[in-house]
Write a protein that holds these residues in place. Structure first.
Motif, PDB file in Angstrom:
ATOM      1  N   VAL B  36       0.860  -1.187   0.000  1.00 52.24           N
ATOM      2  CA  VAL B  36       0.000   0.000   0.000  1.00 52.24           C
ATOM      3  C   VAL B  36       0.896   1.236   0.000  1.00 52.24           C
ATOM      4  CG1 VAL B  36      -1.830  -1.176   1.291  1.00 52.24           C
ATOM      5  CG2 VAL B  36      -0.109   0.124   2.531  1.00 52.24           C
ATOM      6  N   ALA B  37       0.298   2.402  -0.213  1.00 48.46           N
ATOM      7  CA  ALA B  37       1.056   3.659  -0.167  1.00 48.46           C
ATOM      8  C   ALA B  37       1.680   3.800   1.225  1.00 48.46           C
ATOM      9  CB  ALA B  37       0.130   4.827  -0.455  1.00 48.46           C
ATOM     10  N   PRO B  38       2.900   4.378   1.297  1.00 45.06           N
ATOM     11  CA  PRO B  38       3.580   4.486   2.594  1.00 45.06           C
ATOM     12  C   PRO B  38       2.708   5.122   3.678  1.00 45.06           C
ATOM     13  CG  PRO B  38       5.043   5.188   0.829  1.00 45.06           C
ATOM     14  CD  PRO B  38       3.711   4.903   0.195  1.00 45.06           C
ATOM     15  N   ASP B  39       1.933   6.120   3.307  1.00 47.60           N
ATOM     16  CA  ASP B  39       1.084   6.794   4.297  1.00 47.60           C
ATOM     17  C   ASP B  39      -0.041   5.895   4.799  1.00 47.60           C
ATOM     18  OD1 ASP B  39       2.575   9.012   4.190  1.00 47.60           O
ATOM     19  OD2 ASP B  39       1.171  10.227   3.016  1.00 47.60           O
ATOM     20  N   ASP B  40      -0.345   4.839   4.064  1.00 46.68           N
ATOM     21  CA  ASP B  40      -1.450   3.956   4.435  1.00 46.68           C
ATOM     22  C   ASP B  40      -1.015   2.732   5.230  1.00 46.68           C
ATOM     23  OD1 ASP B  40      -3.627   5.362   3.430  1.00 46.68           O
ATOM     24  OD2 ASP B  40      -3.285   4.627   1.397  1.00 46.68           O
ATOM     25  N   MET B  41       0.284   2.597   5.433  1.00 47.68           N
ATOM     26  CA  MET B  41       0.779   1.413   6.137  1.00 47.68           C
ATOM     27  C   MET B  41       0.089   1.218   7.492  1.00 47.68           C
ATOM     28  SD  MET B  41       2.912  -0.487   4.571  1.00 47.68           S
ATOM     29  CE  MET B  41       4.143  -1.317   5.586  1.00 47.68           C
ATOM     30  N   GLY B  42      -0.016   2.323   8.216  1.00 46.57           N
ATOM     31  CA  GLY B  42      -0.640   2.252   9.545  1.00 46.57           C
ATOM     32  C   GLY B  42      -2.067   1.727   9.480  1.00 46.57           C
ATOM     33  N   LYS B  43      -2.771   2.037   8.388  1.00 47.90           N
ATOM     34  CA  LYS B  43      -4.183   1.642   8.289  1.00 47.90           C
ATOM     35  C   LYS B  43      -4.340   0.136   8.116  1.00 47.90           C
ATOM     36  CE  LYS B  43      -6.069   5.975   7.308  1.00 47.90           C
ATOM     37  NZ  LYS B  43      -4.994   6.737   6.657  1.00 47.90           N
ATOM     38  N   VAL B  44      -3.399  -0.499   7.427  1.00 50.98           N
ATOM     39  CA  VAL B  44      -3.543  -1.951   7.223  1.00 50.98           C
ATOM     40  C   VAL B  44      -2.827  -2.752   8.315  1.00 50.98           C
ATOM     41  CG1 VAL B  44      -3.958  -1.875   4.743  1.00 50.98           C
ATOM     42  CG2 VAL B  44      -1.606  -2.000   5.578  1.00 50.98           C
ATOM     43  N   ILE B  45      -2.068  -2.057   9.157  1.00 47.88           N
ATOM     44  CA  ILE B  45      -1.427  -2.755  10.273  1.00 47.88           C
ATOM     45  C   ILE B  45      -2.214  -2.509  11.561  1.00 47.88           C
ATOM     46  CG2 ILE B  45       0.649  -2.925  11.700  1.00 47.88           C
ATOM     47  CD1 ILE B  45       2.267  -2.270   9.168  1.00 47.88           C
ATOM     48  N   GLY B  46      -2.511  -1.244  11.828  1.00 42.76           N
ATOM     49  CA  GLY B  46      -3.324  -0.928  12.998  1.00 42.76           C
ATOM     50  C   GLY B  46      -2.514  -0.854  14.266  1.00 42.76           C
ATOM     51  N   LYS B  47      -3.158  -0.337  15.300  1.00 40.37           N
ATOM     52  CA  LYS B  47      -2.495  -0.249  16.598  1.00 40.37           C
ATOM     53  C   LYS B  47      -2.155  -1.641  17.096  1.00 40.37           C
ATOM     54  CE  LYS B  47      -4.686   3.983  18.076  1.00 40.37           C
ATOM     55  NZ  LYS B  47      -6.039   4.351  18.467  1.00 40.37           N
TER      56      LYS B  47
END
Lengths: 228, 75
Positions: B36-47
């Protein structure tokens, strides 16, 4: 006139939920607060806030702006759509029933439950309800993203959550009785947060036993200890 | 299985066009490589990896129905 009674942790949350369910703006409804609710301690002994929301007649507003309001998509139908999409990708067949309002017995504070009915659905529940939790978690993320607001939709499989809740309550009471007579603490098996919460609440008023949680993460469990 | 991850990832990110999934076939197992786009990494990994974990759990259901093992790699 369309109206709806909603309960949630706080008045604000209840309003958000009601607006989401009705697909209306704050300006389009009248809200009366039936109960402010109270916080309790750690979610124990808390009382939900209850409000009554009535939709105002859409009189002059639309004529004023000259254009029809955008079609508001309500949480329940978006959630149902997303769940059906996920089930199709999982190659799992089943019918999705939407249960709204505080009438849904399985709801853990949210007011929309999607109950999946059909044949081979055990696979959807998984060990300790793990699959069901994941499905619910992902579903809420997607719906929240689509509607630009946080949603808490409950996903259930043929009333599994309701039955599980009753089972846990019964277990809690039986174990508490034993703790009370033996004066020895009993640790229950590890459970996810919402199941531990059911135990804590079930025993919050118990005369002879009280509860604590020990352990971390997946291994966190409830211990029932004698009350001093 | 690929369509499951594709649907979930595209629904969660801000740049769905930058979601790419490569499916690498092994003997008994399949590797899905999600980009995914670098900025979206957090969204597919999550807290604490909650989203990634949930996606892997759902993927396991889909895989079991096909009698295969699937590994999800987020690259």
């Amino acid at each position: 006139m369309e109206s709806l009674e909603v309960s949630a942790k706080t008045v604000n949350e209840a309003i958000q939920q009601a607006l989401a369910t009705l697909g209306k703006n704050r300006e389009e409804v009248d809200i009366s607060i039936l109960s402010e609710g109270s916080r309790g301690i750690l979610g124990i002994g808390s009382e939900d806030a209850r409000i009554l929301v009535s939709v105002r007649a859409p009189a002059e507003e639309q004529a004023e702006t000259g254009k029809a309001a955008p079609v508001a998509r309500d949480v329940a139908s978006v959630a149902k759509e997303v769940l059906e999409k996920l089930m199709a990708s999982l190659r799992i067949q089943g019918r999705v029933n939407v249960i709204t309002s505080s009438a849904s017995p399985a709801s853990d504070g949210s007011d929309i439950t999607l109950d999946i009915e059909g044949g081979d659905l055990g696979v959807l529940i998984g060990r300790r309800g793990e699959n069901l939790s994941s499905l619910q978690f992902i579903l809420n993320l997607i719906v929240s993203k689509q509607l630009h607001k946080r949603t808490r939709v409950t996903v259930d499989v043929s009333g599994y959550r309701v039955r599980r809740q009753e089972m846990l309550k019964g277990l809690a009471l039986r174990m508490a009785e034993r703790v009370q007579t033996t004066r020895q603490p009993i640790a229950l098996e590890a459970m996810p947060a919402y199941e531990r919460r059911i135990i804590h609440i079930a025993l919050s008023q118990h005369p002879g036993a009280t509860t604590q949680s020990i352990g971390e993460g997946e291994d966190r469990k409830v211990v029932i200890v004698p009350r001093k | 299985m690929k369509d499951l991850i594709e649907y979930i990832a595209k629904s969660l990110v801000d740049s769905p066009n930058d979601v790419h999934i490569r499916q690498i076939e092994g003997e008994q197992s399949v590797i899905l490589e999600l980009r995914v786009a670098p900025d979206d990494m957090g969204k597919v990994i999550g807290k604490q990896g909650r989203v990634a974990k949930a996606m892997r759990t759902l993927l396991k259901i889909a895989a079991a129905r096909e009698g295969r093992r699937v590994i999800l790699e987020i690259a």
